[in-house]
Write an enzyme that holds these catalytic residues in place. Structure first.
Site, PDB file in Angstrom:
ATOM      1  N   SER A 435      42.157  48.443  44.399  1.00 40.27           N
ATOM      2  CA  SER A 435      41.204  47.354  44.163  1.00 40.27           C
ATOM      3  C   SER A 435      41.739  46.351  43.150  1.00 40.27           C
ATOM      4  O   SER A 435      41.158  45.292  42.957  1.00 40.27           O
ATOM      5  CB  SER A 435      39.885  47.920  43.633  1.00 40.27           C
ATOM      6  N   HIS A 456      41.251  47.267  51.256  1.00 41.53           N
ATOM      7  CA  HIS A 456      40.369  47.634  50.145  1.00 41.53           C
ATOM      8  C   HIS A 456      38.961  47.906  50.668  1.00 41.53           C
ATOM      9  O   HIS A 456      38.197  46.981  50.945  1.00 41.53           O
ATOM     10  CB  HIS A 456      40.351  46.526  49.085  1.00 41.53           C
ATOM     11  N   GLU A 468      38.540  44.278  52.350  1.00 40.89           N
ATOM     12  CA  GLU A 468      39.432  43.168  51.996  1.00 40.89           C
ATOM     13  C   GLU A 468      40.829  43.498  52.528  1.00 40.89           C
ATOM     14  O   GLU A 468      41.402  44.533  52.177  1.00 40.89           O
ATOM     15  CB  GLU A 468      39.470  42.969  50.484  1.00 40.89           C
ATOM     16  N   ASN A 506      36.376  41.464  43.220  1.00 40.42           N
ATOM     17  CA  ASN A 506      36.520  41.799  41.798  1.00 40.42           C
ATOM     18  C   ASN A 506      36.916  40.595  40.956  1.00 40.42           C
ATOM     19  O   ASN A 506      36.531  40.501  39.783  1.00 40.42           O
ATOM     20  CB  ASN A 506      37.518  42.939  41.616  1.00 40.42           C
TER      21      ASN A 506
END
Length: 601
Positions: A435, A456, A468, A506
């Site tokens: 991540s 991800h 992702e 993130n």
């Protein structure tokens, strides 16, 4: 002689003037009238006043159709609202709420005129979300009666109201409008005077970063919006939300925030200026980040940037069997996802016992799905049968796709990729679920970096729809296509992004969480008020401190550090309060204490 506000006994605010009858002013007027208040709606434009009345008639008619109002109640609500184009109509009001355009000049003029019209004890509230309440109050003849009353759009539906005090505001004024907000069925949050207050102060920094991400061509507008909706459970993606708010409005708010903070994260992304000055201000103009059916429409229409649907340019490689490396929650969740989609899965861990324990965890998860009626017992048994536990990665010899889900430690991942390089057959796709770490560093640990890609998944993998897909500069086109085809088969929504820290979710989420921590650290607002503001005002499923405690403060700090190292932006430096809590072993729910304390299980 008039009684000063500070000596005035608290009494219900019965007659209220609303200045500015746009969408927000009309919504506030509706909320007040439904709560039994007499409302004077004032706008310099007769046409705006007429549109406001028509909107109220339409809104209350819909309420009758849906059984929320009777015809008599509707008639009573409409009778409580009168409109005017003359500011002097506010003379008898006990509270005036100004929601004029975000301009000091306009608001100062309104407040100066009101000084000569209303009684000295009348409370003057500004609906600004970007300008200084203190500066507006200081220019008034009675600064102690001026405060901020920030409703959220649409006012009838949104429960949050921020009550903003300046250093000059009388406590009785704050108490009066707080009681009013409660009487309206709203959730008032008391905040101090700084641009953006709590909700917009956190929200607009995040929106600005999303605009900058899009401007840098890091990801498409559709993928950025889908990532934040599916990855964070938000009701709307950031670029869609900017179009709804108005790109010019967002730019004004950010300019005010940057003037106060000098934080680069608040410096408006250049694209906001470009779109604003071109008149492409979002839904209200019919075009912003997206193109809309008409001015004011919510319906997005295809334009030159809309991605084509259908087959990928390059066909992917065939995938029949999948290897999942790891034995933790993420690895078992990913293995479950692939097995449910019909793939033969090898679940390999560092020992046979760990692999068997991970398979047992999947069995319990499938049993819960059966108990909830989400799948049949037969389907659950077939899914579990497709998973072969193994105590060695040598068992990955025949897999077409190997997915790594081990500890978030670059050295551990590189060692594993070196092993996969030796045991996996030529042409196998090698994916990392990292991540925050560089995918290319995993790729370089192999002799076939073209076969390595990021996938991800989000936790819990069986429930979360987002993946992702992270291409490095070395990833082959057919490997990218393979992962997209697999995502379709496992019923996940794939979004594309490049190999940089944080990817999409993130990189946008953690600066927002860090800014929330800074608000508490600076004693601007409490944990509870910030969490309430973001849930009620931003539509977030969890407040930032609830989420931090769930994610884990150590995990959050690690991601913050990665983002800070990658982008070298001082605004991304982890808040000292987060570092202190981690150093003290207060890591969130898993340790029983983080930002809040939890009962030990």
């Amino acid at each position: 002689m008039a009684t000063p506000l500070s000596d005035t006994p608290l009494s219900p605010l019965k007659t209220i003037a609303v200045i500015g009858l746009g969408t927000m002013g009309t919504g506030i007027a509706e909320v007040l009238a439904k709560a039994g208040r007499e409302v004077v709606g004032i706008d310099i434009s007769e046409a705006a006043a007429a549109r406001s009345v028509a909107a109220l008639e339409s809104s209350t008619a819909r309420a009758v159709e849906r059984g929320r109002l009777t015809e008599q109640e509707r008639a009573d609500v409409l009778a409580r609202v009168r409109t005017s184009t003359d500011l002097r109509s506010a003379a008898d009001a006990e509270l005036v709420i100004e929601v004029a355009p975000e301009s000091y000049e306009i608001k100062h003029q309104i407040f100066r005129e009101l000084d000569g019209i209303v009684r000295p004890e009348t409370i003057l509230a500004t609906g600004t979300n970007a300008l200084s309440v203190t500066r507006l109050a200081a220019d008034s003849a009675h600064p102690e009666r001026v405060l901020g009353l920030h409703f959220f759009n649409p006012a009838p539906a949104m429960r949050l109201v921020e009550v903003v005090s300046s250093v000059l505001t009388a406590p009785t004024a704050v108490d009066a409008v707080t009681n009013l907000a409660l009487d309206l069925g709203k959730e008032p949050v008391a905040v101090g005077d700084r641009p953006g207050f709590v909700a917009d102060g956190l929200l607009f920094g995040y929106l600005n970063q999303a605009a900058a991400m899009y401007e840098a061509k890091y990801a498409s507008r559709e993928d950025i919006d889908a990532a934040m909706k599916l990855g964070c459970g938000l009701p709307m993606g950031p670029l869609t939300l900017l179009d709804l708010i108005g790109i010019d409005t967002a730019r004004t708010v950010l300019e005010a925030m940057y003037a106060a903070s000098h934080d680069r994260l608040h410096a408006p992304a250049p694209i906001l200026k470009q779109l604003s000055e071109a008149g492409l201000t979002g839904r209200k103009s019919g075009r912003g980040f997206y193109t809309y059916e008409a001015e004011g429409s919510a319906s997005v229409v295809r334009d030159t940037l809309t991605p084509l649907t259908g087959d990928l340019d390059t066909p992917g490689r065939p995938v029949r069997s999948v290897g999942v490396a790891g034995s933790g929650t993420m690895a078992s969740g990913i293995a479950e996802v692939f097995a449910k989609a019909g793939y033969e899965v090898v679940l390999a861990a560092r020992s046979e016992e760990k692999a068997q324990a991970a398979k047992a965890r999947i069995g319990k998860s499938l049993s819960r799905s059966v108990d909830k009626g989400r799948m049949t017992a037969e389907a659950a048994a077939q899914t579990l049968d497709r998973i072969a536990p193994a105590g060695s990665y040598d068992s990955f010899g025949d897999v077409d796709l190997a997915v790594e889900a081990v500890a978030e430690d670059l050295e551990i991942k590189q060692q594993l990729f070196a092993t996969l390089d030796k045991v996996c057959k030529p042409g196998a796709v090698l994916a990392t679920t990292t991540s925050s770490l560089p995918v290319v560093a995993c790729a370089r640990a192999t002799s076939r970096p073209q076969d390595v890609i990021g996938m991800h998944f989000f936790n819990p993998a069986p429930a979360m729809k987002l993946v992702e897909v992270v291409r490095t500069v070395l990833t082959a086109e057919d490997v990218h296509s393979t992962v997209h085809e697999v995502c379709v088969k496992i019923k996940k929504h794939a979004v594309d992004c490049g190999d940089r820290a944080g990817f999409i979710v993130n990189a946008l989420l953690f600066p927002y969480l860090n800014n929330a921590i800074k608000m508490v650290q600076e004693h601007y607002a409490s944990l509870d008020d910030i969490d309430a503001a973001m849930k009620l005002g931003g539509g977030y499923p969890m407040g930032p401190f609830e989420l931090l405690d769930v994610v884990g403060l150590d995990v959050s700090l690690a991601i913050e550090n990665v983002l800070h190292r990658e982008f070298r932006d001082p605004g991304l430096a982890p808040a000292p309060l987060l570092e202190h809590l981690v150093a003290a072993g207060c890591l969130g729910r898993k340790t029983g204490r983080g930002f809040r304390e939890y009962a030990r299980r």
